[in-house]
Motif scaffolding. Structure first.
Motif, PDB file in Angstrom:
ATOM      1  N   GLY A 103      44.203  34.938  45.767  1.00  0.00           N
ATOM      2  CA  GLY A 103      43.288  36.059  45.974  1.00  0.00           C
ATOM      3  C   GLY A 103      43.234  37.082  44.870  1.00  0.00           C
ATOM      4  O   GLY A 103      42.443  38.019  44.949  1.00  0.00           O
ATOM      5  N   GLY A 104      44.056  36.944  43.855  1.00  0.00           N
ATOM      6  CA  GLY A 104      43.993  37.906  42.758  1.00  0.00           C
ATOM      7  C   GLY A 104      42.755  37.696  41.908  1.00  0.00           C
ATOM      8  O   GLY A 104      41.979  36.773  42.113  1.00  0.00           O
ATOM      9  N   GLY A 105      42.566  38.598  40.948  1.00  0.00           N
ATOM     10  CA  GLY A 105      41.425  38.468  40.053  1.00  0.00           C
ATOM     11  C   GLY A 105      41.071  39.773  39.386  1.00  0.00           C
ATOM     12  O   GLY A 105      41.841  40.728  39.409  1.00  0.00           O
ATOM     13  N   LEU A 106      39.871  39.788  38.810  1.00  0.00           N
ATOM     14  CA  LEU A 106      39.351  40.959  38.123  1.00  0.00           C
ATOM     15  C   LEU A 106      38.357  41.663  39.028  1.00  0.00           C
ATOM     16  O   LEU A 106      37.451  41.031  39.581  1.00  0.00           O
ATOM     17  CB  LEU A 106      38.677  40.533  36.825  1.00  0.00           C
ATOM     18  CG  LEU A 106      37.918  41.613  36.051  1.00  0.00           C
ATOM     19  CD1 LEU A 106      38.875  42.695  35.559  1.00  0.00           C
ATOM     20  CD2 LEU A 106      37.163  40.973  34.890  1.00  0.00           C
ATOM     21  N   VAL A 107      38.507  42.963  39.166  1.00  0.00           N
ATOM     22  CA  VAL A 107      37.601  43.738  40.013  1.00  0.00           C
ATOM     23  C   VAL A 107      37.344  45.080  39.352  1.00  0.00           C
ATOM     24  O   VAL A 107      38.198  45.605  38.631  1.00  0.00           O
ATOM     25  CB  VAL A 107      38.200  43.905  41.425  1.00  0.00           C
ATOM     26  CG1 VAL A 107      39.493  44.703  41.385  1.00  0.00           C
ATOM     27  CG2 VAL A 107      37.210  44.524  42.381  1.00  0.00           C
ATOM     28  N   GLN A 108      36.172  45.626  39.602  1.00  0.00           N
ATOM     29  CA  GLN A 108      35.842  46.928  39.045  1.00  0.00           C
ATOM     30  C   GLN A 108      36.501  48.040  39.847  1.00  0.00           C
ATOM     31  O   GLN A 108      36.800  47.864  41.034  1.00  0.00           O
ATOM     32  CB  GLN A 108      34.327  47.120  39.056  1.00  0.00           C
ATOM     33  CG  GLN A 108      33.580  46.216  38.095  1.00  0.00           C
ATOM     34  CD  GLN A 108      32.108  46.538  38.033  1.00  0.00           C
ATOM     35  OE1 GLN A 108      31.554  47.219  38.893  1.00  0.00           O
ATOM     36  NE2 GLN A 108      31.451  46.054  36.990  1.00  0.00           N
ATOM     37  N   PRO A 109      36.726  49.179  39.222  1.00  0.00           N
ATOM     38  CA  PRO A 109      37.271  50.323  39.973  1.00  0.00           C
ATOM     39  C   PRO A 109      36.413  50.629  41.196  1.00  0.00           C
ATOM     40  O   PRO A 109      35.177  50.597  41.124  1.00  0.00           O
ATOM     41  CB  PRO A 109      37.220  51.460  38.954  1.00  0.00           C
ATOM     42  CG  PRO A 109      37.338  50.772  37.631  1.00  0.00           C
ATOM     43  CD  PRO A 109      36.572  49.485  37.793  1.00  0.00           C
ATOM     44  N   GLY A 110      37.085  50.896  42.299  1.00  0.00           N
ATOM     45  CA  GLY A 110      36.401  51.128  43.557  1.00  0.00           C
ATOM     46  C   GLY A 110      36.170  49.880  44.370  1.00  0.00           C
ATOM     47  O   GLY A 110      35.758  49.962  45.538  1.00  0.00           O
ATOM     48  N   GLY A 111      36.436  48.730  43.779  1.00  0.00           N
ATOM     49  CA  GLY A 111      36.226  47.465  44.467  1.00  0.00           C
ATOM     50  C   GLY A 111      37.365  47.096  45.384  1.00  0.00           C
ATOM     51  O   GLY A 111      38.329  47.849  45.572  1.00  0.00           O
ATOM     52  N   SER A 112      37.245  45.902  45.964  1.00  0.00           N
ATOM     53  CA  SER A 112      38.223  45.423  46.942  1.00  0.00           C
ATOM     54  C   SER A 112      38.645  43.994  46.627  1.00  0.00           C
ATOM     55  O   SER A 112      37.887  43.232  46.019  1.00  0.00           O
ATOM     56  CB  SER A 112      37.624  45.468  48.354  1.00  0.00           C
ATOM     57  OG  SER A 112      37.272  46.765  48.738  1.00  0.00           O
ATOM     58  N   LEU A 113      39.846  43.684  47.042  1.00  0.00           N
ATOM     59  CA  LEU A 113      40.380  42.326  46.977  1.00  0.00           C
ATOM     60  C   LEU A 113      41.250  42.096  48.186  1.00  0.00           C
ATOM     61  O   LEU A 113      41.804  43.062  48.747  1.00  0.00           O
ATOM     62  CB  LEU A 113      41.219  42.115  45.711  1.00  0.00           C
ATOM     63  CG  LEU A 113      40.532  41.887  44.372  1.00  0.00           C
ATOM     64  CD1 LEU A 113      41.580  41.842  43.271  1.00  0.00           C
ATOM     65  CD2 LEU A 113      39.703  40.623  44.380  1.00  0.00           C
ATOM     66  N   ARG A 114      41.406  40.836  48.564  1.00  0.00           N
ATOM     67  CA  ARG A 114      42.375  40.488  49.597  1.00  0.00           C
ATOM     68  C   ARG A 114      43.293  39.405  49.057  1.00  0.00           C
ATOM     69  O   ARG A 114      42.840  38.340  48.634  1.00  0.00           O
ATOM     70  CB  ARG A 114      41.706  39.996  50.876  1.00  0.00           C
ATOM     71  CG  ARG A 114      42.701  39.880  52.026  1.00  0.00           C
ATOM     72  CD  ARG A 114      42.093  39.420  53.323  1.00  0.00           C
ATOM     73  NE  ARG A 114      41.967  37.961  53.397  1.00  0.00           N
ATOM     74  CZ  ARG A 114      41.991  37.263  54.527  1.00  0.00           C
ATOM     75  NH1 ARG A 114      42.134  37.891  55.678  1.00  0.00           N
ATOM     76  NH2 ARG A 114      41.848  35.949  54.517  1.00  0.00           N
TER      77      ARG A 114
END
Length: 121
Positions: A8-19
């Protein structure tokens, strides 16, 4: 022994979400507390959140109100929902579990291999 496999990891923009997910497999008697830690470059590995089998949780102050830890005991899986991500959340996230191998309930710990979370625009 217990093997912990994260995803579930990865690259996300600030304010985004990940699980993030972490599944425990192998030969064990019981799984106790499960948790997530993170380690940024040049820093120590720190606790992010932990959850007991009955659902009691504890969070690092820096993630309270943004991250939610949960678990599915039937699947021996722990999750970390991360909302409102910030660049300072960038780190390798590691899953950890305490478990026992037989009726004596002697506890051991096991770590996952880690999954990279990068928060960047």
């Amino acid at each position: 022994q217990v093997q912990l496999v994260e995803s579930g990891g990865g690259l996300v923009q600030p304010g985004g979400s990940l699980r993030l997910s972490c599944a425990a497999s192998g030969s064990f008697f019981e799984v106790y507390a499960m948790g997530w830690y993170r380690q940024a470059p040049g820093k120590e590995r720190d606790l992010v959140a932990v959850i007991t089998p009955d659902g009691a949780t504890n969070y690092a102050d820096s993630v309270k109100g943004r991250f939610t830890i949960s678990r599915d005991n039937a699947k021996n899986t722990v999750y970390l929902r991360m909302n409102s991500l910030k660049p300072e959340d960038t780190a390798v996230y590691y899953c950890h579990a305490n478990f026992s191998t037989d009726y004596r309930r002697i506890r051991f710990g096991s770590w996952g291999q880690g999954t990279q979370v990068t928060v960047s625009s």
